[in-house]
Design a protein around this motif. Sequence first.
Motif, PDB file in Angstrom:
ATOM      1  N   LEU A  94       0.823  -1.207   0.000  1.00 36.63           N
ATOM      2  CA  LEU A  94       0.000   0.000   0.000  1.00 36.63           C
ATOM      3  C   LEU A  94       0.861   1.262   0.000  1.00 36.63           C
ATOM      4  O   LEU A  94       0.640   2.191  -0.781  1.00 36.63           O
ATOM      5  N   MET A 137       1.225   4.290  -2.556  1.00 42.06           N
ATOM      6  CA  MET A 137       0.981   5.674  -2.116  1.00 42.06           C
ATOM      7  C   MET A 137       2.144   6.562  -2.541  1.00 42.06           C
ATOM      8  O   MET A 137       1.960   7.734  -2.861  1.00 42.06           O
ATOM      9  N   LEU A 138       3.350   5.996  -2.551  1.00 40.45           N
ATOM     10  CA  LEU A 138       4.501   6.777  -2.994  1.00 40.45           C
ATOM     11  C   LEU A 138       4.385   7.154  -4.466  1.00 40.45           C
ATOM     12  O   LEU A 138       4.881   8.188  -4.893  1.00 40.45           O
ATOM     13  N   GLY A 139       3.704   6.293  -5.222  1.00 41.54           N
ATOM     14  CA  GLY A 139       3.450   6.634  -6.612  1.00 41.54           C
ATOM     15  C   GLY A 139       2.602   7.890  -6.742  1.00 41.54           C
ATOM     16  O   GLY A 139       2.659   8.598  -7.742  1.00 41.54           O
ATOM     17  N   HIS A 189       2.973  10.448  -4.925  1.00 41.14           N
ATOM     18  CA  HIS A 189       3.744  11.569  -4.365  1.00 41.14           C
ATOM     19  C   HIS A 189       3.621  12.850  -5.198  1.00 41.14           C
ATOM     20  O   HIS A 189       3.381  13.924  -4.656  1.00 41.14           O
ATOM     21  N   MET A 242       0.464  14.803  -4.699  1.00 40.83           N
ATOM     22  CA  MET A 242       0.145  15.292  -3.356  1.00 40.83           C
ATOM     23  C   MET A 242       0.946  16.550  -3.071  1.00 40.83           C
ATOM     24  O   MET A 242       1.986  16.792  -3.676  1.00 40.83           O
ATOM     25  N   GLU A 267      -4.498  12.381   2.160  1.00 41.60           N
ATOM     26  CA  GLU A 267      -4.184  10.949   2.219  1.00 41.60           C
ATOM     27  C   GLU A 267      -5.388  10.122   1.780  1.00 41.60           C
ATOM     28  O   GLU A 267      -5.258   9.173   1.013  1.00 41.60           O
ATOM     29  N   ARG A 276      -5.583   7.714  -1.285  1.00 43.20           N
ATOM     30  CA  ARG A 276      -5.771   6.312  -0.938  1.00 43.20           C
ATOM     31  C   ARG A 276      -6.848   5.710  -1.835  1.00 43.20           C
ATOM     32  O   ARG A 276      -6.746   4.575  -2.290  1.00 43.20           O
ATOM     33  N   GLU A 289      -6.427   2.493  -4.110  1.00 41.87           N
ATOM     34  CA  GLU A 289      -7.269   1.301  -3.962  1.00 41.87           C
ATOM     35  C   GLU A 289      -7.834   0.862  -5.314  1.00 41.87           C
ATOM     36  O   GLU A 289      -8.015  -0.330  -5.558  1.00 41.87           O
ATOM     37  N   ARG A 337       2.881   0.640  -8.739  1.00 46.21           N
ATOM     38  CA  ARG A 337       3.486   1.898  -8.287  1.00 46.21           C
ATOM     39  C   ARG A 337       3.632   2.864  -9.454  1.00 46.21           C
ATOM     40  O   ARG A 337       3.373   4.063  -9.321  1.00 46.21           O
ATOM     41  N   VAL A 345       1.292   6.811 -10.459  1.00 50.78           N
ATOM     42  CA  VAL A 345       1.733   8.144 -10.897  1.00 50.78           C
ATOM     43  C   VAL A 345       0.717   8.737 -11.883  1.00 50.78           C
ATOM     44  O   VAL A 345       0.759   9.928 -12.164  1.00 50.78           O
ATOM     45  N   ARG A 374       3.072  12.023   3.575  1.00 48.67           N
ATOM     46  CA  ARG A 374       3.775  12.126   2.305  1.00 48.67           C
ATOM     47  C   ARG A 374       5.288  12.309   2.481  1.00 48.67           C
ATOM     48  O   ARG A 374       6.088  11.623   1.846  1.00 48.67           O
ATOM     49  N   ARG A 395       7.048   9.180   3.976  1.00 48.74           N
ATOM     50  CA  ARG A 395       7.147   8.102   2.988  1.00 48.74           C
ATOM     51  C   ARG A 395       8.257   8.380   1.993  1.00 48.74           C
ATOM     52  O   ARG A 395       9.000   7.481   1.596  1.00 48.74           O
ATOM     53  N   ILE A 436       9.980   8.113  -9.444  1.00 48.73           N
ATOM     54  CA  ILE A 436       8.549   8.342  -9.229  1.00 48.73           C
ATOM     55  C   ILE A 436       8.258   9.778  -8.799  1.00 48.73           C
ATOM     56  O   ILE A 436       7.149  10.097  -8.401  1.00 48.73           O
TER      57      ILE A 436
END
Lengths: 264, 355
Positions: free
Chosen positions: A105, A109-111, A113, A116, A134, A138, A142, A173, A177, B200, B203, B218
Amino acid sequence: MSAQSEESARTKLKIDQVSKNFGGVKAVTQVSLDVPEGTIFSIIGPNGAGKTTLLNMVSGFYHPDEGSILLDSQDVTRRKPNERARLGIARTFQNIALFQGLSVLENLMLGRHVHMTSGVLASFLYWGPAQREEVVHRRRVEEIIDFLKLADLRQQPAGELAYGLRKRVELGRALAVDPTLLLLDEPMAGMNQEEKEEMVRYVLDVNEEFGTTIVLIEHDMGVVMDISDYVAVLDQGEKIAEGVPDAVRADPTVIEAYLGADHE
Amino acid sequence: MFHRESGYYKTTYKADMALFRLPIGKVAVGAIAVIFFIICPMIFDEYYLSIINIAAIAVIGALGLNILLGYTGQISIGHAAFMSVGAYTAANMAVSFGWPFWLTVPAGGCMAALIGTIVGMPSLRVKGLYLAIATLAAQFIIEWVLNHTPAISGGIQASIEMPRPVFFGRTLETQAELYFFILPVCVLAIVATLNLVRSRIGRAFIAIRDQDIAAEIIGINVYRYKLLAFAISSFYAGVCGVMYTYYFGIANYEAFQLPISIDYLAMCIIGGLGSVLGSIFGAVFVTLLPIAIRIFMENVGVFFVDGVYLAQVIAQMRLILFGGLIILFLVVEPDGLNKLWQNIRNYFRIWPFSY
């Protein structure tokens, strides 16, 4: 395979006369490629042909010695990798490069980044804007988890997964993006037939559902010829053929590169 | 059973990403809060409260170093120097301008963050051992500058007397009063770190630690985030230094020399790299170790060691045990005390059906 008819006019990625030397080794010499938007474009060639080097230049990891790289007609030759991610380029690696210590997960989520914006203070406070952000992202993650059927692995540390699953998480991942151009470096290497078929399905689905342009490096000729809209062949750093799969398959120079000159 | 996942269904992503995913977490933290904020000050005398105070200050510094070392994977052997930067900044502000603590604490942190960012710049080009040496150099340079610049360090033996913190007109003198000054800052640091590492920015730090190339691909600006990690980490160190200064009533560079940097590295390693709980365990452990040794030697050691040498033996034993423990942890349990705690927790999570 996808419908490129109406979009084929637009060039998603243009590689223009690109060269790269490492010391005296000419890894890539004067290669030009036009990748039309919405297509699956495969780059094949024997080991050491310069495929990964070319991909590394597109993702910004290397800068070409000469030539230029254009994404959506915008020159990105000098852009850093993290800036290119913002422009919509994502990739997977030949030797999986997941964040081992994080869960599936969190990897995905880093994808997110680049999409965000929470800064340091918002992160320290968390409750409020950072948390809302978040949750929003998320949700998107999902969707990708559903798409790639990773739901039961969500909380597993990425480093503990089996090889084929790690490849899939890495694809996830990259998808997180929301790329418009996806670079896949041997996504099926080391997989068994069943896993390959599964991965091919995902690659085709990504292309069809999201309309993502895909540049693929792959050694499995069956896969390449089946799913690609266009194929380019590199040998010793030079492009020796390009075209639709059937034309490339029949090209004598390609046969020569793969099988040697005296195969008759 | 309220310490297991089964039966607790999370129906929102918010609940799934909460700090306490099980009710037992809230209960446990509530209990710990009651113990530390109500029971401890009631039953402990000044001496024991002073130990908690020191440990709480160490927790702040250990958290900071762990953000850098455990989460971002960048080493710093100059953290004690960042503490001294915070300490002298706060002391100067408090003495020259009469700033209250709620200004000097962030000011000390910010100045340390600034210096820390500059010291962190080599991390953009070098990693591992080379970065260690670069930050080690910073430790000595900062020490030297403080020692030789009377304008900063006050002149006489490079120390500045720090006025006691004043809280709504009340000067905090006793350990019990300082306790209620230090503990909230410590709690704030813990909560902020927990939040940071699950959002964020945190991570991105972990991504840089695990795979810096993939992190960049990424879209993480690795250079910026490395510097950010140095800034945040040294901010914590600066705050830690200010708290020490308020606690001891004096800012002196001798309290922030190389061995202190090593102590903090040890806290992170013994406690567990990349873990907030580990930083707390490590800081408490390393703070209590010399005290435990002293109590042990005073009660048991007198039978083996002549009273004259006792003090000396205690000092040496601390170093020997310390080195031994670091080696022991690196070999036996590289993930530190936190991992031991996790093992206990996992055991009870499935107990009594542990198959």
